[in-house]
Design an enzyme around this catalytic site. Sequence first.
Site, PDB file in Angstrom:
ATOM      1  N   TYR A 159     -47.834 -28.404 -25.802  1.00  0.00           N
ATOM      2  CA  TYR A 159     -48.449 -29.560 -26.228  1.00  0.00           C
ATOM      3  C   TYR A 159     -49.042 -30.612 -24.829  1.00  0.00           C
ATOM      4  O   TYR A 159     -50.905 -30.329 -24.836  1.00  0.00           O
ATOM      5  CB  TYR A 159     -47.551 -29.930 -26.846  1.00  0.00           C
ATOM      6  CG  TYR A 159     -48.567 -31.816 -27.463  1.00  0.00           C
ATOM      7  CD1 TYR A 159     -48.657 -31.552 -28.717  1.00  0.00           C
ATOM      8  CD2 TYR A 159     -48.499 -33.144 -26.917  1.00  0.00           C
ATOM      9  CE1 TYR A 159     -49.800 -32.580 -28.445  1.00  0.00           C
ATOM     10  CE2 TYR A 159     -48.503 -33.805 -27.454  1.00  0.00           C
ATOM     11  CZ  TYR A 159     -49.933 -33.958 -28.569  1.00  0.00           C
ATOM     12  OH  TYR A 159     -50.870 -34.622 -29.199  1.00  0.00           O
ATOM     13  N   LYS A 163     -53.188 -31.010 -22.910  1.00  0.00           N
ATOM     14  CA  LYS A 163     -53.003 -31.975 -22.507  1.00  0.00           C
ATOM     15  C   LYS A 163     -54.290 -31.786 -21.720  1.00  0.00           C
ATOM     16  O   LYS A 163     -55.182 -32.699 -21.457  1.00  0.00           O
ATOM     17  CB  LYS A 163     -52.262 -32.686 -23.618  1.00  0.00           C
ATOM     18  CG  LYS A 163     -52.561 -32.801 -25.265  1.00  0.00           C
ATOM     19  CD  LYS A 163     -53.528 -32.995 -25.771  1.00  0.00           C
ATOM     20  CE  LYS A 163     -53.552 -33.294 -27.358  1.00  0.00           C
ATOM     21  NZ  LYS A 163     -54.259 -33.861 -27.977  1.00  0.00           N
TER      22      LYS A 163
END
Length: 254
Positions: A159, A163
Amino acid sequence: MKLPRTPSFRLDRRRALVTGASSGIGLGAAAALAGAGAEVTLVARRKAELEQVQDAIRAAGGRARVLALDITDLAATAAALAACGPFDVLVNSAGLARHAPALDTTPEDYDDAMGLNLRAAYFLTREVARGLIAAGKPGSLINVSSQMGHVGGPDRAVYCAGKHALEGMTKAMALEWAPNGIRVNTLCPTFIRTPLGEQTLAIPERRAWILSKIKLGRVGEVEDLMGPVVFLASDAAAMVTGTHLIVDGGWTAE
């Protein structure tokens, strides 16, 4: 003496595209933009849920339409945007989380998360910009990133990687399209009380860790992001591009 005037936060006569609009942050962004006067095109895979959002926005006096679309299908997305664009505002809120220790990450989870959080975001942003440039129009493109685009977190290697990459992509696109009057920024929330966020908040030790990091002492709500979305989309942010607006209650201030 003539005082300077605050630029308008209104979005009348502008068209906005919001992905992930059926729930959570995307739904809040769609409601906020519609409330500021924009006509909002609601994008997600499930048409029935989008129609409920559309009906609620219209009942509140706003303008909304539904576009059921899987944005990981790049060809279908490009065709749909070419047919119904250009859009003055983009809020790319569709996202996916597959949290696990880095040693346990599967290639399938990596591909699924990166496919939506980065690959689809990249090409969707490009297609919206393509439509604006062809029409000779300025615009505001907002990618929903995360505080995890600036720090790390347990079980979040994939994740965070996506990002962090989204942040770099946004900066590069902002530089490239600035001569066209197109602004590109990220919105970086902390943990927000959404159906996705509740998966983590339901774990007592994780909730305690989260609250220990958020200096304002509470989890974020969707409403905490609605004002920032309108700001970034509006003329009030006319000189804001290639950067991030972090809404994290002080998490990253350390």
